[in-house]
Enzyme design. Sequence first.
Site, PDB file in Angstrom:
ATOM      1  CB  SER A  55      -0.968  -0.042   1.182  1.00 36.79           C
ATOM      2  OG  SER A  55      -2.032   0.860   0.993  1.00 36.79           O
TER       3      SER A  55
ATOM      4  CG  ASP B  86      -4.361  -1.616   0.438  1.00 38.65           C
ATOM      5  OD1 ASP B  86      -3.355  -2.164   0.916  1.00 38.65           O
ATOM      6  OD2 ASP B  86      -4.666  -0.437   0.665  1.00 38.65           O
TER       7      ASP B  86
END
Length: 314
Positions: A40, A155
Amino acid sequence: MGKNVALVLGSGGARGLAHIGAIEALEERGYTITSIAGCSMGSIIAGMYAAGQMKEAKEWFLSVDKQLILRMMDINLLSGNSLVKGQRIIEELQKVVPDRPLEELQIPCSIVASDMMNTEEVVFRTGSLFEAIRASISIPLFFQPVQMGNRLLIDGGILNPLPLHVVERTEGDILVAADISGKDSMPLENTYEPIDVEGKLAEINAKGIPVPKTWESQLRQLGKRVDTILENRARDLGRKVSFTSMLDRMSDMQIQQNTLLSLRLTPPDVHAVMRQYAYNTFDFDKAEEIIAEGKRIMNEALDRYEGQERVHHS
């Protein structure tokens, strides 16, 4: 003490700017980062550092304001599965750090995404740096997922917000975790304030308005009853949790628990931790403050590590 570092950068939105300060603390104290991994927001900082362009990246992040954030939001009206496409932010980042193959970066760099079709962690060590970053930052419902073959990538923090086990290791290095999803209690606003009946009566008397004694007694009793009702409502936590905050909290709990699991399975030598609610996901306009906090928590973690090493070798 070992001075070579395998560094792992966790997920956490704008809190990931703390990774810049953490890297600065390591380098200022003579440590050499020989490999890096992230997911991320941690994947962005990891990639830019491995590309040798941390200085340029820091300058860019310090220039980000709310207007630029809005301009980077390429609203996605057609797909139905996300708020923004996510391509515009990648284009902005590539103005700072041109794309290149991961295998050609200055140090080994591992970037983690999550395959939502197969519930699998996907680790990028080769191929386009920014294709890997784009997959790793795909916050569900916010950024459009990235399709690669039969994988639909979101993510990396969904499955592994602190990917300690994927960073490449070299003999004699130390494993350092920059953890920005530290266990934290859900923040709730305290809306209860006792009713100041005596103060109100004093104000009325100061204005020369006569209040009968029987009224004063009744007002005091009424104030106590209302206070009790308001205090009980304030203690009812269910009233303070909205539908949206409930969804947010469930995601936060998952991230906290997965972070703790990663720390138990692969204990780092140095663990720098920031509380999960220290900053909001989109606090990018607080870059300078967050970077400074990242440096502070890493220096504290290094103080603990070096102190333990001195005791061990004495």
